[in-house]
Scaffold this active site. Structure first.
Site, PDB file in Angstrom:
ATOM      1  N   HIS A 119     -39.639  24.587 -34.524  1.00 30.07           N
ATOM      2  CA  HIS A 119     -39.641  23.569 -34.423  1.00 30.07           C
ATOM      3  C   HIS A 119     -40.752  21.917 -34.503  1.00 30.07           C
ATOM      4  O   HIS A 119     -41.014  21.372 -33.536  1.00 30.07           O
ATOM      5  CB  HIS A 119     -38.976  22.118 -33.122  1.00 30.07           C
ATOM      6  CG  HIS A 119     -37.319  23.191 -32.871  1.00 30.07           C
ATOM      7  ND1 HIS A 119     -36.180  23.347 -34.195  1.00 30.07           N
ATOM      8  CD2 HIS A 119     -36.541  23.403 -31.832  1.00 30.07           C
ATOM      9  CE1 HIS A 119     -35.295  24.057 -33.933  1.00 30.07           C
ATOM     10  NE2 HIS A 119     -35.456  23.678 -32.880  1.00 30.07           N
ATOM     11  N   HIS A 193     -31.850  16.848 -33.764  1.00 32.36           N
ATOM     12  CA  HIS A 193     -31.366  17.677 -32.575  1.00 32.36           C
ATOM     13  C   HIS A 193     -30.655  16.445 -31.609  1.00 32.36           C
ATOM     14  O   HIS A 193     -30.524  17.192 -30.456  1.00 32.36           O
ATOM     15  CB  HIS A 193     -32.513  18.507 -32.264  1.00 32.36           C
ATOM     16  CG  HIS A 193     -32.399  20.049 -31.612  1.00 32.36           C
ATOM     17  ND1 HIS A 193     -31.694  20.077 -30.771  1.00 32.36           N
ATOM     18  CD2 HIS A 193     -33.273  21.298 -31.789  1.00 32.36           C
ATOM     19  CE1 HIS A 193     -31.938  21.704 -30.464  1.00 32.36           C
ATOM     20  NE2 HIS A 193     -32.664  22.287 -31.091  1.00 32.36           N
ATOM     21  N   GLU A 331     -27.107  21.278 -36.444  1.00 31.90           N
ATOM     22  CA  GLU A 331     -28.815  21.201 -35.976  1.00 31.90           C
ATOM     23  C   GLU A 331     -28.694  21.781 -38.291  1.00 31.90           C
ATOM     24  O   GLU A 331     -29.086  23.184 -38.588  1.00 31.90           O
ATOM     25  CB  GLU A 331     -29.692  21.836 -36.198  1.00 31.90           C
ATOM     26  CG  GLU A 331     -30.140  21.742 -34.650  1.00 31.90           C
ATOM     27  CD  GLU A 331     -30.439  23.152 -34.199  1.00 31.90           C
ATOM     28  OE1 GLU A 331     -31.725  23.460 -33.995  1.00 31.90           O
ATOM     29  OE2 GLU A 331     -29.945  22.991 -32.703  1.00 31.90           O
TER      30      GLU A 331
HETATM   31  C1  GLA Z   1     -32.399  25.457 -31.473  1.00 27.89           C
HETATM   32  C2  GLA Z   1     -33.160  27.233 -31.639  1.00 27.89           C
HETATM   33  C3  GLA Z   1     -33.323  27.333 -30.342  1.00 27.89           C
HETATM   34  C4  GLA Z   1     -34.090  26.689 -28.528  1.00 27.89           C
HETATM   35  C5  GLA Z   1     -32.893  24.775 -29.106  1.00 27.89           C
HETATM   36  C6  GLA Z   1     -34.137  24.085 -28.206  1.00 27.89           C
HETATM   37  O1  GLA Z   1     -31.547  25.182 -31.118  1.00 27.89           O
HETATM   38  O2  GLA Z   1     -32.878  27.764 -31.945  1.00 27.89           O
HETATM   39  O3  GLA Z   1     -33.355  28.470 -29.567  1.00 27.89           O
HETATM   40  O4  GLA Z   1     -34.594  26.554 -29.319  1.00 27.89           O
HETATM   41  O5  GLA Z   1     -33.680  24.643 -30.033  1.00 27.89           O
HETATM   42  O6  GLA Z   1     -33.710  24.852 -26.885  1.00 27.89           O
END
Ligand code: GLA
Length: 367
Positions: A119, A193, A331
């Site tokens: 991210h 997110h 997402e």
């Molecule tokens: C995304 C990732 C997860 C986690 C979340 C945040 O969805 O794929 O593994 O890191 O973000 O907690």
């Protein structure tokens, strides 16, 4: 700017108002923008990380609830590690070994997820203070957020000028439009997110929500949640959401991929039509309230994540804590680790090109 009508009331016109949210640890002022549509639905967005702080939509009886997880105060977002509501970038999801090669040059990124980059790195776009501008759209109210991610930030090449425009439409949709340009070849993968619970944030787990995902394949992962490169058919697996299925129906099955994700934490390969407009990626129904969320996007993939890392320890809005699987994320994105996967759709952005994607979260109800 107009003042905000009480939630649940029916204002005649949409409106947008601004208030202070607080100051960052280094003293910068942060704002909250409240977008209200003519039916009384309300989206509250902060320019810190561009996070959607609350989203109030009606159930089948017209009763409003806030359907996203979040925090009451700015310090929640400053300390957040779960990316509640945030804009995620420069690269949403994981890049293996926190590195990639472009034109023969290796770029080393910050490692913030074991050996991988997740991210956007240690200070991703979710920790940036965005410049905000309010706009009236033809079908609602918009908030335009801009950010300049400098050449070398978190290891990524190129000055990237990013604009994310949120529009709350009078039809109860939250439309998100992402654009970016660069002055050097780079990689980009932007998403939002938000963690949804259509029964209302803080109201329990989401295992009874019913889901469909328009995907015939998903990208299986290794133990670091990095795609192996395979596009695997969902048929005869717990990843087949082509027919309406409860999120919790198969989540605890003895399945290698579910174990690696400790639940669903996987990218689905969307069934994209040939034209380049938005198309339906996923639909979720919460049976008790009748609330329905449809996710429309121009992106080729969607990460379906069932809040497996939520642990109920961090205080959220209104004194709620959020235990494991109390929300789900959808997402929209290009596939994880695309910079290292030549067979995945490209995430490269060249100078002179414009990155442009749209995702819309449409809310409605069913009897
Ligand atoms: C995304 C990732 C997860 C986690 C979340 C945040 O969805 O794929 O593994 O890191 O973000 O907690």
């Amino acid at each position: 700017m107009t003042t905000l009508a009480p939630t649940g009331a029916t204002p005649q016109h949409s409106s947008i108002s601004k208030k202070q949210f607080g100051k960052t640890p280094d003293g910068q002022s942060v704002d909250l923008f409240v977008l209200t549509n003519k039916g009384g639905a309300e989206a509250t967005i902060t320019n810190y990380g561009g996070a959607v702080v609350s989203l109030k939509v009606p159930d089948r009886n017209g009763k409003f609830a806030d359907v996203v997880l979040g925090y009451d105060a700015l310090d929640g977002y400053v300390n957040d590690k779960a990316y509640f509501g945030a804009i995620v970038g420069r690269y949403g999801n994981r890049i293996a070994h926190a590195q990639f090669v472009l034109d023969g040059k290796t770029y080393a990124l910050a490692k913030n997820n074991g050996d991988n980059s997740l991210h956007g790195g240690i200070r991703g776009f979710n920790k940036a203070l965005w410049t905000a501008k309010t706009l009236s759209a033809k079908d609602g109210q918009s908030l335009e957020l801009s950010y300049l991610s400098k050449d070398g930030e978190e290891g990524f090449p190129g000055n990237l000028k990013v604009t994310v425009t949120y529009t709350l439409t009078d039809a109860n949709a939250l439309k998100i439009e992402y654009s970016a340009t660069t002055d050097k070849k780079t990689v980009v993968n932007l998403t939002n997110h938000s963690y949804f619970n259509l029964a209302g944030q803080g109201s329990g787990d989401i295992l009874g929500h019913l889901l469909t995902i328009q995907a015939d394949q998903f990208t299986p992962v290794d133990s670091g949640l990095i795609p192996t490169g395979e596009l695997r058919d969902v048929m005869d697996t717990p990843f087949d959401f082509r027919k309406l299925t409860a999120i919790g129906a198969r989540i605890n099955q003895d399945d290698e991929q579910l174990k690696l994700g400790t639940g669903y934490d996987h990218n689905f390969v969307l069934r994209m039509p040939m034209d380049h407009g938005e198309y339906l990626a996923a639909r979720v129904l919460e049976p008790a309230s009748g609330r329905v969320l449809e996710v429309w996007t121009t992106e080729p993939g969607v990460q379906f994540y069932t809040g497996n890392f939520l642990d109920g320890k961090t205080p959220g809005k209104g004194g709620h804590t959020y235990p494991r699987r109390n929300a789900f994320c959808l997402e929209t994105q290009h596939f994880p680790d695309s910079p290292n996967q030549p067979k995945f759709p490209s995430v490269v952005l060249n100078p002179g090109e414009r990155y442009h994607t749209i995702t819309t979260y449409k809310f409605s109800t069913e009897k």
